[in-house]
Motif scaffolding. Structure first.
Motif, PDB file in Angstrom:
ATOM      1  N   LEU A  24      -1.671  15.530   1.435  1.00 31.37           N
ATOM      2  CA  LEU A  24      -2.559  15.088   1.133  1.00 31.37           C
ATOM      3  C   LEU A  24      -3.362  14.289   2.086  1.00 31.37           C
ATOM      4  N   ILE A  25      -2.507  12.971   2.086  1.00 33.28           N
ATOM      5  CA  ILE A  25      -2.955  12.027   3.154  1.00 33.28           C
ATOM      6  C   ILE A  25      -2.005  12.084   4.024  1.00 33.28           C
ATOM      7  N   SER A  26      -2.503  12.345   5.332  1.00 33.60           N
ATOM      8  CA  SER A  26      -1.393  12.383   6.308  1.00 33.60           C
ATOM      9  C   SER A  26      -0.972  11.158   7.012  1.00 33.60           C
ATOM     10  N   PRO A  27       0.279  11.012   6.747  1.00 32.57           N
ATOM     11  CA  PRO A  27       0.726   9.603   7.502  1.00 32.57           C
ATOM     12  C   PRO A  27       0.291   9.435   9.104  1.00 32.57           C
ATOM     13  N   GLU A  28       0.326  10.408   9.830  1.00 31.10           N
ATOM     14  CA  GLU A  28      -0.014  10.218  11.080  1.00 31.10           C
ATOM     15  C   GLU A  28      -1.526   9.800  11.369  1.00 31.10           C
ATOM     16  N   GLU A  29      -2.345  10.563  10.549  1.00 30.14           N
ATOM     17  CA  GLU A  29      -3.901  10.295  10.685  1.00 30.14           C
ATOM     18  C   GLU A  29      -4.157   9.018   9.626  1.00 30.14           C
ATOM     19  N   LEU A  63       0.744  -1.200   0.133  1.00 28.98           N
ATOM     20  CA  LEU A  63       0.029  -0.025   0.010  1.00 28.98           C
ATOM     21  C   LEU A  63       0.775   1.130   0.073  1.00 28.98           C
ATOM     22  N   GLU A  64       0.685   2.251  -0.986  1.00 29.95           N
ATOM     23  CA  GLU A  64       1.321   3.514  -0.885  1.00 29.95           C
ATOM     24  C   GLU A  64       0.600   4.540  -0.761  1.00 29.95           C
ATOM     25  N   ALA A  65       0.589   5.361   0.362  1.00 33.22           N
ATOM     26  CA  ALA A  65      -0.246   6.426   0.794  1.00 33.22           C
ATOM     27  C   ALA A  65      -1.529   6.016   1.089  1.00 33.22           C
ATOM     28  N   PRO A  66      -1.740   4.998   2.075  1.00 37.05           N
ATOM     29  CA  PRO A  66      -3.095   4.492   2.317  1.00 37.05           C
ATOM     30  C   PRO A  66      -3.839   5.272   2.930  1.00 37.05           C
ATOM     31  N   TYR A  67      -5.183   5.442   3.263  1.00 31.65           N
ATOM     32  CA  TYR A  67      -5.879   5.963   3.985  1.00 31.65           C
ATOM     33  C   TYR A  67      -6.492   5.165   5.117  1.00 31.65           C
ATOM     34  N   TYR A  68      -6.943   5.713   6.204  1.00 26.47           N
ATOM     35  CA  TYR A  68      -7.416   4.699   7.174  1.00 26.47           C
ATOM     36  C   TYR A  68      -8.778   4.022   6.804  1.00 26.47           C
ATOM     37  N   SER A  69      -9.829   5.166   6.343  1.00 26.15           N
ATOM     38  CA  SER A  69     -10.927   4.952   5.815  1.00 26.15           C
ATOM     39  C   SER A  69     -11.204   6.063   4.779  1.00 26.15           C
ATOM     40  N   TRP A  70     -11.976   5.981   3.739  1.00 31.30           N
ATOM     41  CA  TRP A  70     -12.024   6.987   2.784  1.00 31.30           C
ATOM     42  C   TRP A  70     -13.090   8.082   3.366  1.00 31.30           C
ATOM     43  N   ASN A  71     -13.935   7.663   3.945  1.00 28.56           N
ATOM     44  CA  ASN A  71     -14.802   8.790   4.541  1.00 28.56           C
ATOM     45  C   ASN A  71     -14.119   9.381   5.855  1.00 28.56           C
ATOM     46  N   THR A  72     -13.452   9.055   6.358  1.00 25.59           N
ATOM     47  CA  THR A  72     -12.836   9.794   7.423  1.00 25.59           C
ATOM     48  C   THR A  72     -11.688  10.879   6.867  1.00 25.59           C
ATOM     49  N   PHE A  73     -11.113  10.316   5.854  1.00 26.50           N
ATOM     50  CA  PHE A  73      -9.924  11.185   4.947  1.00 26.50           C
ATOM     51  C   PHE A  73     -10.805  12.126   4.338  1.00 26.50           C
ATOM     52  N   GLU A 127     -17.377   4.589   2.133  1.00 29.35           N
ATOM     53  CA  GLU A 127     -16.801   4.337   3.474  1.00 29.35           C
ATOM     54  C   GLU A 127     -15.323   3.729   3.203  1.00 29.35           C
ATOM     55  N   ILE A 128     -15.081   2.844   2.602  1.00 32.53           N
ATOM     56  CA  ILE A 128     -13.996   2.232   1.971  1.00 32.53           C
ATOM     57  C   ILE A 128     -13.200   2.027   3.206  1.00 32.53           C
ATOM     58  N   PRO A 129     -13.399   1.102   4.403  1.00 31.10           N
ATOM     59  CA  PRO A 129     -12.820   0.961   5.507  1.00 31.10           C
ATOM     60  C   PRO A 129     -11.420   0.112   5.467  1.00 31.10           C
ATOM     61  N   SER A 130     -10.457   0.939   4.938  1.00 31.23           N
ATOM     62  CA  SER A 130      -9.179  -0.134   4.747  1.00 31.23           C
ATOM     63  C   SER A 130      -8.760  -0.713   6.314  1.00 31.23           C
ATOM     64  N   TYR A 131      -8.944   0.119   7.337  1.00 28.79           N
ATOM     65  CA  TYR A 131      -8.730  -0.520   8.737  1.00 28.79           C
ATOM     66  C   TYR A 131      -9.517  -1.909   9.068  1.00 28.79           C
ATOM     67  N   ILE A 139     -10.090  16.594   4.995  1.00 33.56           N
ATOM     68  CA  ILE A 139      -9.561  17.782   4.121  1.00 33.56           C
ATOM     69  C   ILE A 139     -10.712  18.514   3.569  1.00 33.56           C
ATOM     70  N   ALA A 140     -11.947  18.453   3.795  1.00 32.71           N
ATOM     71  CA  ALA A 140     -12.883  19.070   3.355  1.00 32.71           C
ATOM     72  C   ALA A 140     -14.154  19.362   4.307  1.00 32.71           C
ATOM     73  N   PRO A 141     -14.580  20.702   4.436  1.00 29.45           N
ATOM     74  CA  PRO A 141     -15.742  20.689   5.198  1.00 29.45           C
ATOM     75  C   PRO A 141     -17.011  19.965   5.063  1.00 29.45           C
ATOM     76  N   VAL A 142     -17.080  18.843   5.113  1.00 31.69           N
ATOM     77  CA  VAL A 142     -18.229  17.944   4.778  1.00 31.69           C
ATOM     78  C   VAL A 142     -18.441  17.019   5.839  1.00 31.69           C
ATOM     79  N   PRO A 143     -19.609  17.006   6.362  1.00 31.11           N
ATOM     80  CA  PRO A 143     -20.047  16.112   7.430  1.00 31.11           C
ATOM     81  C   PRO A 143     -19.776  14.803   6.885  1.00 31.11           C
TER      82      PRO A 143
END
Length: 288
Positions: free
Chosen positions: A227-232, A178-188, A203-207, A192-196
């Motif tokens: 863009l996709i924070s490694p910490e988060e 996995l290169e630059a993965p997200y924890y889940s798509w909806n949380t990502f 969701e795409i829950p990689s975790y 990064i955007a002001p979207v509830p």
């Protein structure tokens, strides 16, 4: 001069109401048309002819009724050790993604790049999350008709990491990268955007997928990925599965710059060139 406070108050109220309606309208539009924001494809004419300096095979893989995904299979010039199934990021199409094929074929692996629905020469468009998973599985099924599953590596970049994690969870590949993965798509997206988060349909829950993956997992992430924070994201995945995931920070790399670094190339070469147990042992020194 006398100030009419009632008139001023009504004006302010109308302004607030107008702004609120604009925001609400934007949320409604996003809810029903969010695929247009999440997916940024490059469309190609069906007659488009791919041109690369190395051998390749163009393939159309049926994933649903009247839906075929266009793919390119690049062959190594030497004896192949197996194949890498590559799920690319959210932009472009495989006429561009295929340009990085030599990075993998030079290490004696064939590589299959596949365009999602609505990308390149592929048919259709996505309207619900389950279609993503269906397509990923159908592509994997096709790869199994040509390669033994023990010789399949699944690799995902950015958007594609969720599809790759799902595929590895539901099957038994040799390795997951996995290169630059997200924890889940909806949380990502919500980060990064002001979207509830409740308005994001995907969701795409990689975790969750990673909990079912039985093969070794390598995660590469650029230390300067803003863009996709490694910490988060990737570091949280590593913390969930410390014994399963080998997490490598690529120093100085941004979101799109991982694969062009010498650090990435050297570690990838070890992974692909050596027996798997040896590769795992040698890579521990690079982990964050």
């Amino acid at each position: 001069m006398k100030i009419d406070y009632k008139k001023t108050g009504r004006r302010i109220l109308r302004t607030i109401l107008g702004i609120s309606l604009l925001i609400l309208g934007a949320y409604v539009f996003l809810y029903f048309r969010q695929e247009r924001f999440f997916f940024n494809p490059k469309l190609l004419d069906k007659a488009y002819e791919y041109k690369f300096e190395q051998p390749f095979e163009e393939i159309n893989i049926k994933v649903a009724e009247k839906i075929e995904l266009n793919a390119l299979l690049f062959k190594t010039r030497t004896a192949s050790k197996g194949v890498i199934l590559y799920f690319h990021g959210n932009a472009g199409a495989i006429h561009d993604w295929g340009k990085r094929a030599s990075l993998y074929t030079d290490n004696q692996y064939d590589i299959l790049f596949v365009d999602y629905r609505g990308y390149g020469k592929s048919d259709g468009f996505y309207s619900e999350e389950k279609q993503l998973y269906n397509d990923a599985q159908e592509v994997y099924n096709y790869v199994k008709t040509r390669y033994d599953e023990s010789r399949i590596i699944v690799l995902g970049f950015s958007l594609g990491t969720g599809f790759a994690a799902y595929t590895a969870a539901k099957n038994n590949p040799k390795l997951l990268i996995l290169e630059a993965p997200y924890y889940s798509w909806n949380t990502f997206i919500a980060s990064i955007a002001p979207v509830p988060q409740m308005l994001i349909n995907y969701e795409i829950p990689s975790y969750q997928f990673l909990s079912e993956v039985s093969c070794p997992v390598y995660i590469f992430h650029g230390s300067r990925d803003f863009l996709i924070s490694p910490e988060e994201n990737s570091k949280k995945l590593k913390a969930l599965y410390p014994d399963k995931i080998h997490h490598i920070m690529i120093e100085g790399a941004g979101h799109n710059g991982i694969y062009i670094t010498k650090q990435y190339y050297d570690i990838l070469k070890n992974i692909l060139a050596a027996p798997l147990t040896t590769a795992l042992k040698e890579t521990t020194s690079f982990e964050d």
